[in-house]
Design a protein around this motif. Structure first.
Motif, PDB file in Angstrom:
ATOM      1  N   LEU A  50     -51.968  -2.082 -33.288  1.00  0.00           N
ATOM      2  CA  LEU A  50     -50.535  -2.035 -32.991  1.00  0.00           C
ATOM      3  C   LEU A  50     -50.150  -3.100 -31.960  1.00  0.00           C
ATOM      4  CD1 LEU A  50     -50.102   1.827 -32.667  1.00  0.00           C
ATOM      5  CD2 LEU A  50     -49.127   0.436 -34.467  1.00  0.00           C
ATOM      6  N   LYS A  51     -51.027  -3.300 -30.973  1.00  0.00           N
ATOM      7  CA  LYS A  51     -50.701  -4.227 -29.886  1.00  0.00           C
ATOM      8  C   LYS A  51     -50.860  -5.692 -30.290  1.00  0.00           C
ATOM      9  CE  LYS A  51     -51.288  -1.172 -25.956  1.00  0.00           C
ATOM     10  NZ  LYS A  51     -51.936  -0.923 -24.666  1.00  0.00           N
ATOM     11  N   ASP A  52     -51.353  -5.945 -31.510  1.00  0.00           N
ATOM     12  CA  ASP A  52     -51.413  -7.321 -32.001  1.00  0.00           C
ATOM     13  C   ASP A  52     -50.055  -7.793 -32.511  1.00  0.00           C
ATOM     14  OD1 ASP A  52     -54.080  -7.645 -31.406  1.00  0.00           O
ATOM     15  OD2 ASP A  52     -54.771  -6.910 -33.351  1.00  0.00           O
ATOM     16  N   SER A  53     -49.092  -6.885 -32.610  1.00  0.00           N
ATOM     17  CA  SER A  53     -47.732  -7.285 -33.017  1.00  0.00           C
ATOM     18  C   SER A  53     -47.146  -8.220 -31.966  1.00  0.00           C
ATOM     19  CB  SER A  53     -46.843  -6.049 -33.162  1.00  0.00           C
ATOM     20  OG  SER A  53     -47.398  -5.142 -34.087  1.00  0.00           O
ATOM     21  N   PHE A  54     -46.361  -9.198 -32.429  1.00  0.00           N
ATOM     22  CA  PHE A  54     -45.827 -10.187 -31.491  1.00  0.00           C
ATOM     23  C   PHE A  54     -44.477 -10.713 -31.955  1.00  0.00           C
ATOM     24  CE2 PHE A  54     -48.293 -12.484 -34.633  1.00  0.00           C
ATOM     25  CZ  PHE A  54     -47.542 -13.618 -34.903  1.00  0.00           C
ATOM     26  N   LEU A  55     -43.785 -11.376 -31.029  1.00  0.00           N
ATOM     27  CA  LEU A  55     -42.494 -12.016 -31.308  1.00  0.00           C
ATOM     28  C   LEU A  55     -42.716 -13.520 -31.395  1.00  0.00           C
ATOM     29  CD1 LEU A  55     -39.323 -11.742 -31.444  1.00  0.00           C
ATOM     30  CD2 LEU A  55     -39.344 -12.235 -29.008  1.00  0.00           C
ATOM     31  N   ASP A  56     -42.247 -14.119 -32.476  1.00  0.00           N
ATOM     32  CA  ASP A  56     -42.412 -15.562 -32.664  1.00  0.00           C
ATOM     33  C   ASP A  56     -41.038 -16.223 -32.698  1.00  0.00           C
ATOM     34  OD1 ASP A  56     -44.625 -17.676 -33.791  1.00  0.00           O
ATOM     35  OD2 ASP A  56     -42.652 -18.072 -34.626  1.00  0.00           O
ATOM     36  N   GLU A  57     -40.900 -17.329 -31.970  1.00  0.00           N
ATOM     37  CA  GLU A  57     -39.644 -18.078 -31.987  1.00  0.00           C
ATOM     38  C   GLU A  57     -39.556 -18.871 -33.285  1.00  0.00           C
ATOM     39  OE1 GLU A  57     -39.352 -20.459 -28.538  1.00  0.00           O
ATOM     40  OE2 GLU A  57     -39.627 -18.798 -27.136  1.00  0.00           O
ATOM     41  N   GLY A  58     -38.435 -18.771 -33.941  1.00  0.00           N
ATOM     42  CA  GLY A  58     -38.256 -19.484 -35.203  1.00  0.00           C
ATOM     43  C   GLY A  58     -38.268 -18.532 -36.381  1.00  0.00           C
ATOM     44  N   PHE A  59     -38.518 -19.079 -37.569  1.00  0.00           N
ATOM     45  CA  PHE A  59     -38.444 -18.306 -38.810  1.00  0.00           C
ATOM     46  C   PHE A  59     -39.771 -18.422 -39.550  1.00  0.00           C
ATOM     47  CE2 PHE A  59     -37.560 -17.952 -43.360  1.00  0.00           C
ATOM     48  CZ  PHE A  59     -36.854 -16.762 -43.407  1.00  0.00           C
ATOM     49  N   ILE A  60     -40.283 -17.297 -40.041  1.00  0.00           N
ATOM     50  CA  ILE A  60     -41.529 -17.293 -40.808  1.00  0.00           C
ATOM     51  C   ILE A  60     -41.228 -16.839 -42.231  1.00  0.00           C
ATOM     52  CG2 ILE A  60     -43.826 -16.272 -41.034  1.00  0.00           C
ATOM     53  CD1 ILE A  60     -43.934 -16.002 -38.022  1.00  0.00           C
ATOM     54  N   LEU A  61     -41.606 -17.662 -43.199  1.00  0.00           N
ATOM     55  CA  LEU A  61     -41.411 -17.344 -44.608  1.00  0.00           C
ATOM     56  C   LEU A  61     -42.755 -16.922 -45.186  1.00  0.00           C
ATOM     57  CD1 LEU A  61     -39.217 -17.380 -46.848  1.00  0.00           C
ATOM     58  CD2 LEU A  61     -40.026 -19.655 -47.465  1.00  0.00           C
ATOM     59  N   ASP A  62     -42.773 -15.759 -45.819  1.00  0.00           N
ATOM     60  CA  ASP A  62     -44.031 -15.196 -46.333  1.00  0.00           C
ATOM     61  C   ASP A  62     -44.396 -15.839 -47.674  1.00  0.00           C
ATOM     62  OD1 ASP A  62     -46.258 -13.706 -46.715  1.00  0.00           O
ATOM     63  OD2 ASP A  62     -45.274 -11.760 -46.777  1.00  0.00           O
ATOM     64  N   LYS A  63     -44.688 -17.133 -47.640  1.00  0.00           N
ATOM     65  CA  LYS A  63     -45.114 -17.887 -48.831  1.00  0.00           C
ATOM     66  C   LYS A  63     -46.215 -18.859 -48.432  1.00  0.00           C
ATOM     67  CE  LYS A  63     -43.553 -17.513 -52.273  1.00  0.00           C
ATOM     68  NZ  LYS A  63     -43.820 -16.525 -53.332  1.00  0.00           N
ATOM     69  N   LYS A  64     -46.948 -19.352 -49.437  1.00  0.00           N
ATOM     70  CA  LYS A  64     -47.989 -20.344 -49.188  1.00  0.00           C
ATOM     71  C   LYS A  64     -47.490 -21.721 -49.612  1.00  0.00           C
ATOM     72  CE  LYS A  64     -51.817 -17.147 -50.085  1.00  0.00           C
ATOM     73  NZ  LYS A  64     -52.972 -16.854 -50.976  1.00  0.00           N
ATOM     74  N   ILE A  65     -48.019 -22.760 -48.961  1.00  0.00           N
ATOM     75  CA  ILE A  65     -47.728 -24.134 -49.370  1.00  0.00           C
ATOM     76  C   ILE A  65     -48.637 -24.475 -50.553  1.00  0.00           C
ATOM     77  CG2 ILE A  65     -47.867 -26.561 -48.670  1.00  0.00           C
ATOM     78  CD1 ILE A  65     -47.063 -25.701 -45.865  1.00  0.00           C
ATOM     79  N   GLY A  66     -48.074 -25.064 -51.609  1.00  0.00           N
ATOM     80  CA  GLY A  66     -48.812 -25.350 -52.835  1.00  0.00           C
ATOM     81  C   GLY A  66     -49.853 -26.454 -52.664  1.00  0.00           C
ATOM     82  N   VAL A  67     -50.668 -26.607 -53.693  1.00  0.00           N
ATOM     83  CA  VAL A  67     -51.719 -27.621 -53.700  1.00  0.00           C
ATOM     84  C   VAL A  67     -51.086 -29.013 -53.754  1.00  0.00           C
ATOM     85  CG1 VAL A  67     -53.732 -28.506 -54.956  1.00  0.00           C
ATOM     86  CG2 VAL A  67     -53.287 -26.037 -54.855  1.00  0.00           C
ATOM     87  N   GLY A  68     -51.591 -29.927 -52.920  1.00  0.00           N
ATOM     88  CA  GLY A  68     -51.089 -31.300 -52.924  1.00  0.00           C
ATOM     89  C   GLY A  68     -49.797 -31.499 -52.160  1.00  0.00           C
ATOM     90  N   GLN A  69     -49.263 -30.412 -51.568  1.00  0.00           N
ATOM     91  CA  GLN A  69     -48.010 -30.501 -50.813  1.00  0.00           C
ATOM     92  C   GLN A  69     -48.318 -30.847 -49.347  1.00  0.00           C
ATOM     93  OE1 GLN A  69     -44.977 -29.845 -52.210  1.00  0.00           O
ATOM     94  NE2 GLN A  69     -45.664 -29.066 -54.181  1.00  0.00           N
ATOM     95  N   PRO A  70     -47.433 -31.536 -48.658  1.00  0.00           N
ATOM     96  CA  PRO A  70     -47.652 -31.798 -47.229  1.00  0.00           C
ATOM     97  C   PRO A  70     -47.698 -30.486 -46.443  1.00  0.00           C
ATOM     98  CG  PRO A  70     -45.432 -32.453 -47.897  1.00  0.00           C
ATOM     99  CD  PRO A  70     -46.173 -32.136 -49.150  1.00  0.00           C
ATOM    100  N   LYS A  71     -48.670 -30.338 -45.543  1.00  0.00           N
ATOM    101  CA  LYS A  71     -48.862 -29.105 -44.788  1.00  0.00           C
ATOM    102  C   LYS A  71     -48.046 -29.071 -43.498  1.00  0.00           C
ATOM    103  CE  LYS A  71     -52.116 -27.661 -47.613  1.00  0.00           C
ATOM    104  NZ  LYS A  71     -51.891 -26.540 -48.542  1.00  0.00           N
TER     105      LYS A  71
END
Length: 373
Positions: free
Chosen positions: A184-205
């Motif tokens: 439970l204590k590993d929960s955290f607040l992150d500044e900005g926006f997080i999108l629950d998707k992966k970057i595709g193969v060959g795409q800039p990381k």
């Protein structure tokens, strides 16, 4: 009298979920599967009940309004209304007219409001005291929730998120995502926006100073689609010609998108291999199948608008952020947008075992919504 009894029965039902010796209720559905819910949330309990008593239905409606408008106090408001009705029953039995009782309740309500206004303390000019007040509110809100043992940690997360709004009441700027694993204590607040998707193969990381086009358009027409239709050809060469025409049509669409001068393309729908390859060749990060809530919020926090046509680049409003990169949370890869146009945007990441996830999400939303008020 039947109305009084029905309403008081509802109040007595949820009364035991209040206070330091509160008890949870086990609710079993009457539908298929007979699912079981364990909760002490008044709104959840009352939503699950099948009620035919009109006064009891009014109490359920009161609870729903309280939940929608304030986000907390759903049980308290039902218990308070139930006790008022209990006293009203005695007055009705004493042959006092209901309108006289109502007038008395209104006078008492006005008197209580005046006392509260005299006692109210406003510390918004002192940032430290104001934050302390918010922390006390958040702790109180979480005391009756499943997170009570870690209420200090989660109260801090909720207050930090609300303080970032700087007086705004737009909760769309606060995103809550759930990732199983950790404690439970590993929960955290992150500044900005997080999108629950992966970057595709060959795409800039990693992309700095990103120009983002958020879209909801079909990018999967690089193959001939047949839905109940029939295509008749004389030879396989004609099939190849059809596929080539489809590819050329898709190539033109991709070129129109690239002409907007972007380096990140986020689409609500699928992006097939061919357009993804064209985007990769152009050095553009293409993100497919982002959920609708995700792109709505992404458009809001980056200052962009969702587009579906690309013929007039000057009429499309792009989103901006300082950095897009791939991050790891637990075992999952996600896409992080930092330095977004809406500076107060943030993401609360909830970590725990799977069965805690839904409970934590509900508790944090209640707390954040209540603090907003």
């Amino acid at each position: 009298m039947a109305s009084f009894i029905g309403a008081m029965a509802i109040a007595d039902l949820v009364k035991t979920t209040l206070g330091p010796k509160e008890m949870d209720k086990i609710l079993q559905s009457t539908g298929r599967g007979h699912s079981v819910t364990v909760t002490n949330d008044g709104a959840t309990i009352l939503k699950s009940l099948h009620i035919d008593n009109p006064a009891a239905k009014v109490l359920v409606d009161i609870s729903k309004v309280q939940d929608d408008e304030v986000g907390d106090g759903t049980t308290s408001v039902v218990v308070l209304a139930g006790e008022l009705l209990r006293e009203a029953e005695k007055l009705v039995n004493a042959k006092i007219h209901p309108m006289t009782i109502i007038a008395g309740f209104r006078m008492a309500s006005e008197c209580a409001r005046n006392v509260l206004e005299q006692k109210v303390v406003d510390n918004k000019q002192d940032a430290e005291k104001f934050r302390s007040d918010l922390m006390n509110i958040a702790r109180t809100t979480l005391s009756s929730k499943i997170l009570s043992q870690d209420k200090e940690h989660f109260a801090k997360l909720a207050v930090d998120a609300v303080m970032r709004l700087k007086g705004s009441t737009n909760l769309e700027a606060i995103q809550i995502i759930k990732k199983p694993g950790g404690s439970l204590k590993d929960s955290f607040l992150d500044e900005g926006f997080i999108l629950d998707k992966k970057i595709g193969v060959g795409q800039p990381k990693r992309i700095e100073n990103a120009k983002i086009l958020v879209a909801n358009t079909a990018m999967d027409t690089d193959k001939v689609k047949i839905y109940g239709a029939r295509v008749r050809v004389d030879s396989m060469a004609k099939v190849a010609d059809l596929e080539a025409a489809e590819k050329e049509k898709m190539r033109e669409k991709v070129q129109k998108i690239i002409s907007h001068g972007i380096n990140c393309f986020v689409n609500r729908q699928l992006i097939y291999n061919f357009p993804e390859e064209l985007f990769a060749d152009a050095g553009i990060l293409a993100i497919e199948h982002a959920d609708f809530d995700g792109i709505e919020r992404l458009g809001l926090v980056t200052g962009g608008e969702i587009a579906s046509t690309f013929d007039n680049p000057e009429s499309v409003k792009l989103g901006y952020c300082k950095l897009i990169e791939e991050i790891m949370i637990g075992e999952d890869k996600l896409i992080h947008f930092s330095g977004v146009a809406m500076g107060q945007a943030c993401t609360i990441v909830l970590r725990a075992l799977m069965y805690w996830m839904k409970l934590k999400d509900l508790c944090m939303m209640h707390c954040v919504y209540y603090l907003r008020q």
